[in-house]
Design a protein around this motif. Structure first.
Motif, PDB file in Angstrom:
ATOM      1  N   THR A 199     -68.185 -45.867  28.733  1.00 50.18           N
ATOM      2  CA  THR A 199     -69.475 -46.561  28.793  1.00 50.18           C
ATOM      3  C   THR A 199     -70.379 -46.095  27.658  1.00 50.18           C
ATOM      4  O   THR A 199     -70.653 -44.891  27.520  1.00 50.18           O
ATOM      5  CB  THR A 199     -70.160 -46.295  30.152  1.00 50.18           C
ATOM      6  OG1 THR A 199     -69.290 -46.698  31.206  1.00 50.18           O
ATOM      7  CG2 THR A 199     -71.467 -47.059  30.244  1.00 50.18           C
ATOM      8  N   ASN A 200     -70.828 -47.035  26.838  1.00 53.59           N
ATOM      9  CA  ASN A 200     -71.707 -46.743  25.688  1.00 53.59           C
ATOM     10  C   ASN A 200     -71.107 -45.698  24.748  1.00 53.59           C
ATOM     11  O   ASN A 200     -71.839 -44.995  24.029  1.00 53.59           O
ATOM     12  CB  ASN A 200     -73.084 -46.248  26.174  1.00 53.59           C
ATOM     13  CG  ASN A 200     -73.789 -47.263  27.049  1.00 53.59           C
ATOM     14  OD1 ASN A 200     -73.657 -48.475  26.862  1.00 53.59           O
ATOM     15  ND2 ASN A 200     -74.534 -46.789  28.035  1.00 53.59           N
ATOM     16  N   HIS A 201     -69.786 -45.618  24.731  1.00 55.02           N
ATOM     17  CA  HIS A 201     -69.142 -44.555  23.949  1.00 55.02           C
ATOM     18  C   HIS A 201     -69.374 -44.710  22.448  1.00 55.02           C
ATOM     19  O   HIS A 201     -69.410 -43.720  21.707  1.00 55.02           O
ATOM     20  CB  HIS A 201     -67.643 -44.539  24.259  1.00 55.02           C
ATOM     21  CG  HIS A 201     -66.889 -43.449  23.557  1.00 55.02           C
ATOM     22  ND1 HIS A 201     -67.111 -42.104  23.815  1.00 55.02           N
ATOM     23  CD2 HIS A 201     -65.923 -43.495  22.591  1.00 55.02           C
ATOM     24  CE1 HIS A 201     -66.312 -41.376  23.053  1.00 55.02           C
ATOM     25  NE2 HIS A 201     -65.592 -42.192  22.304  1.00 55.02           N
ATOM     26  N   TRP A 202     -69.567 -45.951  22.004  1.00 53.70           N
ATOM     27  CA  TRP A 202     -69.740 -46.185  20.572  1.00 53.70           C
ATOM     28  C   TRP A 202     -70.976 -45.470  20.028  1.00 53.70           C
ATOM     29  O   TRP A 202     -71.034 -45.137  18.837  1.00 53.70           O
ATOM     30  CB  TRP A 202     -69.826 -47.685  20.284  1.00 53.70           C
ATOM     31  CG  TRP A 202     -71.002 -48.380  20.922  1.00 53.70           C
ATOM     32  CD1 TRP A 202     -71.041 -48.987  22.132  1.00 53.70           C
ATOM     33  CD2 TRP A 202     -72.317 -48.516  20.364  1.00 53.70           C
ATOM     34  NE1 TRP A 202     -72.289 -49.509  22.378  1.00 53.70           N
ATOM     35  CE2 TRP A 202     -73.088 -49.245  21.304  1.00 53.70           C
ATOM     36  CE3 TRP A 202     -72.903 -48.119  19.166  1.00 53.70           C
ATOM     37  CZ2 TRP A 202     -74.426 -49.562  21.086  1.00 53.70           C
ATOM     38  CZ3 TRP A 202     -74.243 -48.434  18.943  1.00 53.70           C
ATOM     39  CH2 TRP A 202     -74.991 -49.146  19.887  1.00 53.70           C
ATOM     40  N   VAL A 203     -71.964 -45.226  20.893  1.00 58.58           N
ATOM     41  CA  VAL A 203     -73.175 -44.520  20.448  1.00 58.58           C
ATOM     42  C   VAL A 203     -72.822 -43.151  19.883  1.00 58.58           C
ATOM     43  O   VAL A 203     -73.432 -42.697  18.896  1.00 58.58           O
ATOM     44  CB  VAL A 203     -74.161 -44.381  21.629  1.00 58.58           C
ATOM     45  CG1 VAL A 203     -75.307 -43.438  21.280  1.00 58.58           C
ATOM     46  CG2 VAL A 203     -74.697 -45.752  22.040  1.00 58.58           C
TER      47      VAL A 203
END
Length: 263
Positions: A199-203
């Motif tokens: 979850t939201n790992h790209w951040v």
């Protein structure tokens, strides 16, 4: 390819693997909650900072003690290591982080594992805000790494390892409530794989990598520029010896005209 065939290259790659394994194991392990209550930000920040300082001291002379893809990418941009070495470091860092998280998962009781120190945004922090925080935290850290490692400084003040460790601790103290203070894509990647939570790992890739690149540009091209030609930078990226500077040929001296003076 000559560099890849050398023993020092593989020693450095292994040092990055070992350093990433220990960094993730010790840092994430200190982030686990063994008792009810809010997580201790100070303890986690000190654990990550002390782990970084210890590993820079132990492995810095072998590989440079990057232990962070953001640092490696920044050094690659600044032409301070070859492309082959950078790729070897990145692979070693990711595999070492996965190994460290796997060891931590195996030795920790199931009731304590939780999310295994997974980097996560605070519910009130948006994606843009989280990316900006990760960028800023990583930028100040990589900037400190560049300045501390700079061999041009006359008489380095204090310990390089402690300076780098303090910088990482500072980043965690500020950012741990915002984003969990990833500051290291490998550190964030490992628990995400083990817990299968992206979850939201790209951040935690975009923010740190952009922060590292910005720090490299600022230090190596603005704050303390290196007078290197394009040919020298390309040679370093290829892992080849830097081309020798051409020595200008002196014009042949004109014949001396001997004059005599009558006394």
């Amino acid at each position: 390819m000559r560099e890849v065939r050398s023993a020092s290259f593989w020693r450095a790659v292994f040092a990055e693997f070992l350093g990433s394994l220990l960094y993730v194991l010790l840092g994430l392990g200190a982030s686990l909650r063994w008792a009810p209550g809010p997580p201790g930000a100070l303890g986690a920040a000190l654990a990550f900072g002390l782990a970084q300082a210890t590993l820079v001291q132990a492995l810095g002379h072998v590989s440079g003690g990057h232990i962070n893809p953001a640092v490696t990418v920044a050094f690659l941009l600044a032409a301070q290591l070859s492309l082959a070495r950078a790729l070897g470091y990145l692979l070693a860092q990711l595999l070492g982080a996965l190994a460290g998280a796997g060891v931590l998962y195996g030795v920790t009781p199931a009731a304590v594992r939780g999310t295994l120190g997974l980097s996560a945004l605070h519910p009130s922090v948006g994606l843009g805000q989280g990316t900006a925080v990760e960028l800023i935290l990583t930028m100040q850290f990589v900037l400190c790494v560049f300045a501390s490692y700079d061999e041009r400084r006359d008489g380095r003040l204090g310990s390089v390892a402690l300076a780098v460790g303090f910088s990482l601790t500072l980043g965690h103290l500020f950012g741990i409530y915002y984003t969990g203070a990833g500051m290291n894509p490998a550190r964030s990647f490992a628990p995400a794989v083990i817990t299968r939570n992206f979850t939201n790992h790209w951040v935690y890739w975009v923010g740190p990598l952009l922060g590292g690149l910005l720090a490299g540009l600022l230090y190596d091209f603005v704050l303390a520029p290196r007078p290197r030609s394009l040919a020298e930078r390309l040679a370093i990226l290829k892992g080849e010896p830097a081309p020798e500077a051409e020595v200008p040929c002196e014009a042949p001296a004109e014949p001396l005209e001997l004059k005599t003076q009558c006394l």
